[in-house]
Design a protein around this motif. Sequence first.
Motif, PDB file in Angstrom:
ATOM      1  N   GLY A   1    -151.013   3.595 -42.794  1.00 38.43           N
ATOM      2  CA  GLY A   1    -151.826   4.621 -42.181  1.00 38.43           C
ATOM      3  C   GLY A   1    -152.317   5.605 -43.229  1.00 38.43           C
ATOM      4  N   GLN A   2    -152.686   6.807 -42.788  1.00 38.24           N
ATOM      5  CA  GLN A   2    -153.037   7.870 -43.733  1.00 38.24           C
ATOM      6  C   GLN A   2    -151.745   8.356 -44.391  1.00 38.24           C
ATOM      7  OE1 GLN A   2    -155.754  10.871 -42.325  1.00 38.24           O
ATOM      8  NE2 GLN A   2    -156.574   9.528 -40.735  1.00 38.24           N
ATOM      9  N   ARG A   3    -151.755   8.403 -45.717  1.00 38.93           N
ATOM     10  CA  ARG A   3    -150.506   8.630 -46.461  1.00 38.93           C
ATOM     11  C   ARG A   3    -150.442  10.062 -46.962  1.00 38.93           C
ATOM     12  NH1 ARG A   3    -147.966   3.862 -49.037  1.00 38.93           N
ATOM     13  NH2 ARG A   3    -148.465   4.643 -51.087  1.00 38.93           N
ATOM     14  N   LEU A   4    -149.256  10.633 -46.826  1.00 41.06           N
ATOM     15  CA  LEU A   4    -149.003  12.032 -47.150  1.00 41.06           C
ATOM     16  C   LEU A   4    -147.853  12.108 -48.140  1.00 41.06           C
ATOM     17  CD1 LEU A   4    -150.102  14.820 -46.072  1.00 41.06           C
ATOM     18  CD2 LEU A   4    -148.053  14.894 -44.657  1.00 41.06           C
ATOM     19  N   LEU A   5    -148.056  12.825 -49.238  1.00 42.13           N
ATOM     20  CA  LEU A   5    -147.026  12.989 -50.256  1.00 42.13           C
ATOM     21  C   LEU A   5    -146.349  14.342 -50.066  1.00 42.13           C
ATOM     22  CD1 LEU A   5    -145.546  12.115 -52.848  1.00 42.13           C
ATOM     23  CD2 LEU A   5    -147.441  13.114 -54.158  1.00 42.13           C
TER      24      LEU A   5
ATOM     25  N   SER B   1    -139.171  13.279 -53.664  1.00 45.64           N
ATOM     26  CA  SER B   1    -140.533  13.213 -53.127  1.00 45.64           C
ATOM     27  C   SER B   1    -140.667  11.937 -52.309  1.00 45.64           C
ATOM     28  CB  SER B   1    -141.581  13.242 -54.251  1.00 45.64           C
ATOM     29  OG  SER B   1    -141.342  12.218 -55.191  1.00 45.64           O
ATOM     30  N   ALA B   2    -141.434  12.037 -51.240  1.00 47.59           N
ATOM     31  CA  ALA B   2    -141.569  10.924 -50.305  1.00 47.59           C
ATOM     32  C   ALA B   2    -143.020  10.793 -49.878  1.00 47.59           C
ATOM     33  CB  ALA B   2    -140.679  11.127 -49.086  1.00 47.59           C
ATOM     34  N   ILE B   3    -143.404   9.566 -49.535  1.00 54.08           N
ATOM     35  CA  ILE B   3    -144.740   9.269 -49.035  1.00 54.08           C
ATOM     36  C   ILE B   3    -144.602   8.836 -47.586  1.00 54.08           C
ATOM     37  CG2 ILE B   3    -146.761   7.774 -49.240  1.00 54.08           C
ATOM     38  CD1 ILE B   3    -146.287   7.613 -52.206  1.00 54.08           C
ATOM     39  N   PHE B   4    -145.171   9.636 -46.685  1.00 51.18           N
ATOM     40  CA  PHE B   4    -145.150   9.336 -45.260  1.00 51.18           C
ATOM     41  C   PHE B   4    -146.483   8.704 -44.867  1.00 51.18           C
ATOM     42  CE2 PHE B   4    -141.999  12.662 -45.686  1.00 51.18           C
ATOM     43  CZ  PHE B   4    -140.997  12.272 -44.814  1.00 51.18           C
ATOM     44  N   SER B   5    -146.415   7.725 -43.987  1.00 48.89           N
ATOM     45  CA  SER B   5    -147.611   7.050 -43.475  1.00 48.89           C
ATOM     46  C   SER B   5    -147.779   7.415 -42.001  1.00 48.89           C
ATOM     47  CB  SER B   5    -147.478   5.535 -43.635  1.00 48.89           C
ATOM     48  OG  SER B   5    -148.587   4.871 -43.051  1.00 48.89           O
ATOM     49  N   ILE B   6    -149.001   7.831 -41.632  1.00 53.45           N
ATOM     50  CA  ILE B   6    -149.297   8.225 -40.258  1.00 53.45           C
ATOM     51  C   ILE B   6    -150.530   7.445 -39.812  1.00 53.45           C
ATOM     52  CG2 ILE B   6    -149.740  10.135 -38.682  1.00 53.45           C
ATOM     53  CD1 ILE B   6    -148.586  12.032 -40.699  1.00 53.45           C
ATOM     54  N   THR B   7    -150.320   6.491 -38.922  1.00 52.17           N
ATOM     55  CA  THR B   7    -151.434   5.684 -38.424  1.00 52.17           C
ATOM     56  C   THR B   7    -152.274   6.441 -37.415  1.00 52.17           C
ATOM     57  OG1 THR B   7    -150.157   3.663 -38.782  1.00 52.17           O
ATOM     58  CG2 THR B   7    -152.031   3.509 -37.283  1.00 52.17           C
ATOM     59  N   TYR B   8    -151.621   7.233 -36.569  1.00 48.65           N
ATOM     60  CA  TYR B   8    -152.330   7.990 -35.535  1.00 48.65           C
ATOM     61  C   TYR B   8    -152.071   9.487 -35.733  1.00 48.65           C
ATOM     62  CZ  TYR B   8    -152.431   3.370 -33.354  1.00 48.65           C
ATOM     63  OH  TYR B   8    -152.622   2.036 -33.112  1.00 48.65           O
ATOM     64  N   PRO B   9    -152.738  10.117 -36.694  1.00 46.73           N
ATOM     65  CA  PRO B   9    -152.540  11.561 -36.882  1.00 46.73           C
ATOM     66  C   PRO B   9    -153.131  12.339 -35.718  1.00 46.73           C
ATOM     67  CG  PRO B   9    -154.302  10.764 -38.297  1.00 46.73           C
ATOM     68  CD  PRO B   9    -153.703   9.559 -37.653  1.00 46.73           C
ATOM     69  N   SER B  10    -152.456  13.409 -35.339  1.00 49.48           N
ATOM     70  CA  SER B  10    -152.919  14.230 -34.227  1.00 49.48           C
ATOM     71  C   SER B  10    -152.405  15.647 -34.410  1.00 49.48           C
ATOM     72  CB  SER B  10    -152.455  13.651 -32.884  1.00 49.48           C
ATOM     73  OG  SER B  10    -151.056  13.793 -32.752  1.00 49.48           O
ATOM     74  N   GLN B  11    -152.800  16.512 -33.506  1.00 48.73           N
ATOM     75  CA  GLN B  11    -152.358  17.902 -33.550  1.00 48.73           C
ATOM     76  C   GLN B  11    -150.923  18.062 -33.048  1.00 48.73           C
ATOM     77  OE1 GLN B  11    -154.015  20.336 -34.849  1.00 48.73           O
ATOM     78  NE2 GLN B  11    -155.988  19.337 -35.167  1.00 48.73           N
ATOM     79  N   ASP B  12    -150.278  17.000 -32.651  1.00 42.24           N
ATOM     80  CA  ASP B  12    -148.930  17.063 -32.092  1.00 42.24           C
ATOM     81  C   ASP B  12    -147.865  16.566 -33.060  1.00 42.24           C
ATOM     82  OD1 ASP B  12    -149.848  17.825 -29.352  1.00 42.24           O
ATOM     83  OD2 ASP B  12    -150.793  15.857 -29.464  1.00 42.24           O
ATOM     84  N   VAL B  13    -148.217  16.375 -34.327  1.00 38.63           N
ATOM     85  CA  VAL B  13    -147.263  15.856 -35.315  1.00 38.63           C
ATOM     86  C   VAL B  13    -146.569  17.032 -36.016  1.00 38.63           C
ATOM     87  CG1 VAL B  13    -146.997  14.491 -37.412  1.00 38.63           C
ATOM     88  CG2 VAL B  13    -148.593  13.752 -35.634  1.00 38.63           C
TER      89      VAL B  13
END
Length: 555
Positions: free
Chosen positions: A256-260, A322-334
């Motif tokens: 998904g969209q990846r966040l560091l 440090s970690a890389i999180f993957s979010i396939t369905y990002p929303s305002q509720d995360v």
Amino acid sequence: PLIVFLVTVAAEVRKQISGQYSGSPQLLKNLNIVGNISHHTTVPLTEAVDPVDLEDYLITHPLAVDSGPLRDLIEFPPDDIEVVYSPRDCRTLVSAVPEESEMDPHVRDCIRSYTEDWAIVIRKYHKLGTGFNPNTLDKQKERQKGLPKQVFESDEAPDGNNYQDDQDDLKRRSMSIDDTPRGSWACSIFDLKNSLPDALLPNLLDRTPNEEIDRQNDDQRKSNRHKELFALHPSPDEEEPIERLSVPDVPKEHFGQRLLVKCLSLKFEIEIEPIFASLALYDVKEKKKISENFYFDLNSEQMKGLLRPHVPPAAITTLARSAIFSITYPSQDVFLVIKLEKVLQQGDIGECAEPYMIFKEADATKNKEKLEKLKSQADQFCQRLGKYRMPFAWTAIHLMNIVSSAGSLERDSTEVEISTGERKGSWSERRNSSIVGRRSLERTTSGDDACNLTSFRPATLTVTNFFKQEGDRLSDEDLYKFLADMRRPSSVLRRLRPITAQLKIDISPAPENPHYCLTPELLQVKLYPDSRVRPTREILEFPARDVYVPNTTYR
């Protein structure tokens, strides 16, 4: 008499079959051949005749097609399909697939589906089929560049001056024929005399051969003609019931969209025992945990020394901060939820958290004896129960508010201080040393359109307050209620007495190919020059909804 009987039987069979196939000339010809042969064989009248095998008939009786310009339209091109084998790309230095030496044969076949080369079927004439639609939106815009805009009389807005002149002219005409009955012969003559003549058609009465007229028409059609005229027709509706045969991409591992997220420091007012932290993502609307836990250790060497009898030497894979999180369905509720744990000790969680709520770093000298006593007790619990943990505190960061607010700032990076005890909807940004003061920014939410984790500016967050963990509210269901309550203006949590601490983390979009990265299975991703460097962990995602992609990675 025997010969006469066989001829009679064969004639009856031919008559029966010819009646079933409506007298097809080709079939009757073949049946006559069969009839001639049947003079020497017997056909039992008690068995039904097998129907004609269509595939076998087409193979044994090829179509008699004459060679001509349309022959290719009815024959299948022999060079249409080509199979190409492409090696499978492995993004890790070592394959995750186990060795095949000690496996059952059927398990070995299943495992090979993750390692064998891709068999790519290339159809050369795919674009000539009806299922292929080349009219994409981008191609349509590219074709329409430079075309003159079609303007019709009904689309033109009337010019103010011309419109007024026409109205005045009509008034003058009406004044001169007021006494003339409308629709009379005199009125028609008056209108005819005042009307403007049409332009004359040149060469209307000239004698021109038909061939010359056809040639002129053909030249006019070709002048300024678009090279792809029929392709300018708008693409059909995607919801129409026509199957579109698109060429699929080579399957690959889904991200998904990846966040560091980088964890920099964790500091309390008093330092008496080791504290352990973990990060995870939660979706409040779906009421799901959408990532596994990322555990990190920010304790000083002195605090780590209290656990040496129970904790073996740490492997390099456990030292990640440090970690890389993957979010396939990002929303305002995360939400990014941070949980703290401590060494198990006697007493309730509230009693264990009380010293962190009443003692301040500025009063360390005045409370020196009490702090020494607390350190002695913590040392004893670490010696006895160093293997075990207990819940301590937690906090949460509304992820999309930070992302959208950081993306709206003008600087390349931001430093943000978040206090869970502040009023709902406000957080402050600390400028760099050249800018004095702080500016308050309202948290903004603009729907799912703002949920883009790939282009916001990096932000440094300082979390200053934590909530004490309640002993009877440790489940995920309780956590979802707390997170939903944090978004309300009159949050119950904001009236609670917090645990003062200071956790600094960096949040930024993950690079496409990060160095020193480990998969969730702790395998080294390629571009890993030195095994002694502190790694970055990829955190496994639990998507809030199903993701329809093939499973191409062995886990």
